[in-house]
Design a protein around this motif. Structure first.
Motif, mmCIF file in Angstrom:
data_model
loop_
_atom_site.group_PDB
_atom_site.id
_atom_site.type_symbol
_atom_site.label_atom_id
_atom_site.label_comp_id
_atom_site.label_asym_id
_atom_site.label_seq_id
_atom_site.Cartn_x
_atom_site.Cartn_y
_atom_site.Cartn_z
ATOM 1 N N LEU A 1 -7.623 29.413 -13.260
ATOM 2 C CA LEU A 1 -6.957 28.351 -12.490
ATOM 3 C C LEU A 1 -7.783 27.070 -12.576
ATOM 4 N N THR A 2 -7.130 26.007 -13.045
ATOM 5 C CA THR A 2 -7.798 24.708 -13.091
ATOM 6 C C THR A 2 -7.193 23.822 -12.007
ATOM 7 N N VAL A 3 -8.053 23.268 -11.166
ATOM 8 C CA VAL A 3 -7.597 22.375 -10.099
ATOM 9 C C VAL A 3 -7.868 20.953 -10.558
ATOM 10 N N VAL A 4 -6.811 20.146 -10.613
ATOM 11 C CA VAL A 4 -6.990 18.772 -11.084
ATOM 12 C C VAL A 4 -6.934 17.830 -9.890
ATOM 13 N N ASP A 5 -7.958 16.978 -9.768
ATOM 14 C CA ASP A 5 -8.032 16.078 -8.612
ATOM 15 C C ASP A 5 -8.833 14.835 -8.967
ATOM 16 N N LYS A 6 -9.231 14.092 -7.964
ATOM 17 C CA LYS A 6 -10.097 12.924 -8.179
ATOM 18 C C LYS A 6 -11.117 12.926 -7.037
ATOM 19 N N LEU B 1 -10.670 17.435 0.295
ATOM 20 C CA LEU B 1 -10.070 18.469 1.148
ATOM 21 C C LEU B 1 -9.416 19.555 0.276
ATOM 22 N N TRP B 2 -8.744 19.137 -0.800
ATOM 23 C CA TRP B 2 -8.175 20.122 -1.739
ATOM 24 C C TRP B 2 -9.273 21.087 -2.204
ATOM 25 N N ARG B 3 -10.434 20.530 -2.581
ATOM 26 C CA ARG B 3 -11.520 21.397 -3.102
ATOM 27 C C ARG B 3 -11.987 22.385 -2.040
ATOM 28 N N GLU B 4 -12.113 21.895 -0.779
ATOM 29 C CA GLU B 4 -12.568 22.802 0.287
ATOM 30 C C GLU B 4 -11.596 23.979 0.438
ATOM 31 N N VAL B 5 -10.296 23.656 0.446
ATOM 32 C CA VAL B 5 -9.290 24.705 0.626
ATOM 33 C C VAL B 5 -9.305 25.668 -0.569
ATOM 34 N N VAL B 6 -9.429 25.117 -1.780
ATOM 35 C CA VAL B 6 -9.476 25.979 -2.975
ATOM 36 C C VAL B 6 -10.663 26.927 -2.872
ATOM 37 N N ASN B 7 -11.827 26.402 -2.478
ATOM 38 C CA ASN B 7 -13.024 27.250 -2.390
ATOM 39 C C ASN B 7 -12.845 28.339 -1.328
ATOM 40 N N GLU B 8 -12.177 28.012 -0.219
ATOM 41 C CA GLU B 8 -11.906 29.049 0.799
ATOM 42 C C GLU B 8 -11.000 30.137 0.231
ATOM 43 N N GLU B 9 -9.918 29.706 -0.442
ATOM 44 C CA GLU B 9 -8.934 30.667 -0.955
ATOM 45 C C GLU B 9 -9.489 31.498 -2.104
ATOM 46 N N ALA B 10 -10.450 30.926 -2.860
ATOM 47 C CA ALA B 10 -10.965 31.608 -4.058
ATOM 48 C C ALA B 10 -11.518 32.984 -3.705
ATOM 49 N N SER B 11 -12.074 33.118 -2.500
ATOM 50 C CA SER B 11 -12.669 34.412 -2.141
ATOM 51 C C SER B 11 -11.591 35.507 -2.021
ATOM 52 N N TYR C 1 0.828 -1.204 0.000
ATOM 53 C CA TYR C 1 0.000 0.000 0.000
ATOM 54 C C TYR C 1 0.866 1.260 0.000
ATOM 55 N N ASP C 2 0.323 2.337 -0.560
ATOM 56 C CA ASP C 2 0.921 3.672 -0.516
ATOM 57 C C ASP C 2 -0.200 4.615 -0.082
ATOM 58 N N THR C 3 0.138 5.653 0.669
ATOM 59 C CA THR C 3 -0.914 6.513 1.219
ATOM 60 C C THR C 3 -0.853 7.921 0.632
ATOM 61 N N GLU C 4 -2.009 8.406 0.190
ATOM 62 C CA GLU C 4 -2.112 9.791 -0.275
ATOM 63 C C GLU C 4 -2.622 10.613 0.905
ATOM 64 N N CYS C 5 -1.771 11.430 1.498
ATOM 65 C CA CYS C 5 -2.185 12.222 2.661
ATOM 66 C C CYS C 5 -1.754 13.677 2.464
ATOM 67 N N TYR C 6 -2.689 14.597 2.586
ATOM 68 C CA TYR C 6 -2.381 16.022 2.488
ATOM 69 C C TYR C 6 -2.989 16.769 3.656
ATOM 70 N N SER C 7 -2.237 17.668 4.273
ATOM 71 C CA SER C 7 -2.784 18.519 5.330
ATOM 72 C C SER C 7 -3.331 19.795 4.699
ATOM 73 N N THR C 8 -4.229 20.453 5.446
ATOM 74 C CA THR C 8 -4.787 21.720 4.961
ATOM 75 C C THR C 8 -3.662 22.717 4.674
ATOM 76 N N ALA C 9 -2.671 22.758 5.569
ATOM 77 C CA ALA C 9 -1.578 23.736 5.405
ATOM 78 C C ALA C 9 -0.784 23.460 4.129
ATOM 79 N N GLU C 10 -0.513 22.185 3.861
ATOM 80 C CA GLU C 10 0.239 21.840 2.637
ATOM 81 C C GLU C 10 -0.552 22.228 1.387
ATOM 82 N N ILE C 11 -1.854 21.950 1.436
ATOM 83 C CA ILE C 11 -2.689 22.270 0.263
ATOM 84 C C ILE C 11 -2.749 23.782 0.089
ATOM 85 N N ARG C 12 -2.973 24.490 1.216
ATOM 86 C CA ARG C 12 -3.190 25.936 1.113
ATOM 87 C C ARG C 12 -1.973 26.650 0.501
#
Ligand code: NAD
Length: 369
Positions: free
Chosen positions: A192-197, A206-216, A164-175
């Motif tokens: 800006l295009t955000v590419v994710d799954k 979580l990436w989307r939540e942070v992007v939506n916060e920053e978009a404002s 197994y490999d783990t995809e883990c991102y913190s809010t701070a890293e994303i922001r």
């Protein structure tokens, strides 16, 4: 006169050939734009293994940390292919990225108009995309391992050895990387295009939540979200419609190679890896050490020369000098000069590494006069 310290890490194979071109161009543009550059040449990769027994010494890392920017060629080659993993030349790159805290990887994918014929995608005449890839998080750095599973598949077979490999991102890293994406979009076409799954992965949600916060904070930037599978298709069918793409480490790895291929040749692609403002960034061509052409004098130096343009812009804030280099490269291409990797048409004037460098210097000197 402003003086900057540049750590120069030529590396292996064609690395020293293309870095020599980059240094010549940097010296010329410094003369034209009235600033001083002090170069310190350092070993990393296979050449460092040969001399010091390790791909990257503490002294080299320290010298890079104490510079204003690092210019790197490429590392690796068949000579060092059969040594233990932790001593391989590529380890130098990972340790430099880690040691310099380079969390943001910028890969511009620009299809130069004179090279439109080299684009493998039909009817694509232009493309100018900046891919902003997160570089120190996600699956490449997450928890990984192997274990024995006694569970069974539906048909009754024991699963056995599993990994197994783990995809883990913190809010701070994303922001911090998302903010970079917005910042670059503000300086370009404000898209800006955000590419994710996000239809499958919690980390993407979580990436989307942070992007939506920053978009404002960036109301002028139009944001859209694409799933990675769709993004790989859209990049082929409508590459002109992208401006800045921001994405995770793994998706960025894949997408930037795809975008690079659309531009025609790996010999044209520069890159920058950046950390927090005020710390040295690292600039390098996207290509490797190309052992098949090393020493033949035919390597395309333009990816490295364009990486020098990025260095001037992003680390030294010498934007005019950076523009002069980019314009000189465009002019040389418009005049029909091509290294072998980007040649295609009968009337192309094929030149080697030194000649291509001289042509860029000639164009720079015309402006300098
Ligand atoms: P590569 O990028 O070195 O070469 C791929 C192909 O592109 C080759 O045919 C090569 O001749 C050609 N090419 C690359 N750069 C060119 C240029 N500037 N001008 C003209 N043609 C060019 O990739 P590879 O062959 O998979 O790897 C060779 C070595 O480089 C390996 O040891 C690999 O680990 C290493 N590598 C290093 C880096 C790096 O230092 N950042 C990146 C990729 C690969």
């Amino acid at each position: 006169m402003t003086k900057y310290k540049i750590a120069v890490v030529p590396g292996d194979g064609i690395g020293p050939e293309v870095v020599a071109s980059g240094v010549e161009v940097l010296k010329a543009v410094a003369g034209i734009c009235d600033f001083e550059l002090e170069f310190t040449e350092l070993l990393a990769g296979g050449c460092s293994i040969d001399k010091n027994g390790v791909p990257l010494t503490d002294e080299t890392l320290e010298a890079c940390k104490n510079s204003d920017a690092v210019l790197l060629g490429a590392v690796g080659g068949p000579k060092w292919d059969n040594i233990p993993n932790n001593l391989r030349p590529e380890k130098a790159l990972l340790n430099l990225r880690k040691g310099l805290n380079l969390y943001s990887n910028l890969r511009p994918a620009l299809l130069y108009e004179p090279l439109a014929d080299a684009c493998p995608v039909k009817n694509v005449k232009s493309m100018d995309i900046l891919i902003v890839r997160e570089l120190t998080g996600g699956m490449y750095f997450g928890d990984r391992g192997r274990f024995q599973s006694e569970d069974k598949l539906v048909e009754g077979t024991v699963k056995g050895l599993s990994a197994y490999d783990t995809e883990c991102y913190s809010t701070a890293e994303i922001r911090r990387i998302v903010k970079e994406g917005f910042r670059y979009a503000m300086g370009r076409n404000k898209k800006l295009t955000v590419v994710d799954k996000a239809n499958v992965l919690e980390s993407s949600r979580l990436w989307r939540e942070v992007v939506n916060e920053e978009a404002s904070n960036y109301p002028e930037v139009a944001v859209d979200f694409l799933y990675i599978d769709n993004a790989t298709m859209q990049l082929i069918s409508r590459p002109q419609s992208f401006d800045v793409i921001v994405t995770s480490n793994m998706f960025g790895d894949i997408l930037s190679d795809e975008a690079g291929e659309i531009t025609g040749s790996i010999g044209m692609l520069p890159s920058a890896s950046l950390g927090v403002p005020g710390t040295p960034g690292m600039y390098e061509p996207v290509h490797g050490s190309a052992p098949d052409i090393a020493g033949k004098g035919i390597a395309n130096p333009l990816a490295t020369i364009l990486s020098c343009a990025m260095l001037l812009k992003w680390s030294l804030n010498e934007v005019h000098a950076s523009d002069l280099i980019e314009n000189a490269v465009l002019k040389v291409l418009e005049l029909g000069y091509r290294s072998k990797d980007i040649a295609g048409k009968d009337d192309d004037k094929i030149v080697g590494t030194n000649e291509m460098t001289r042509l860029v210097l000639d164009e720079l000197n015309k402006v300098g006069k």
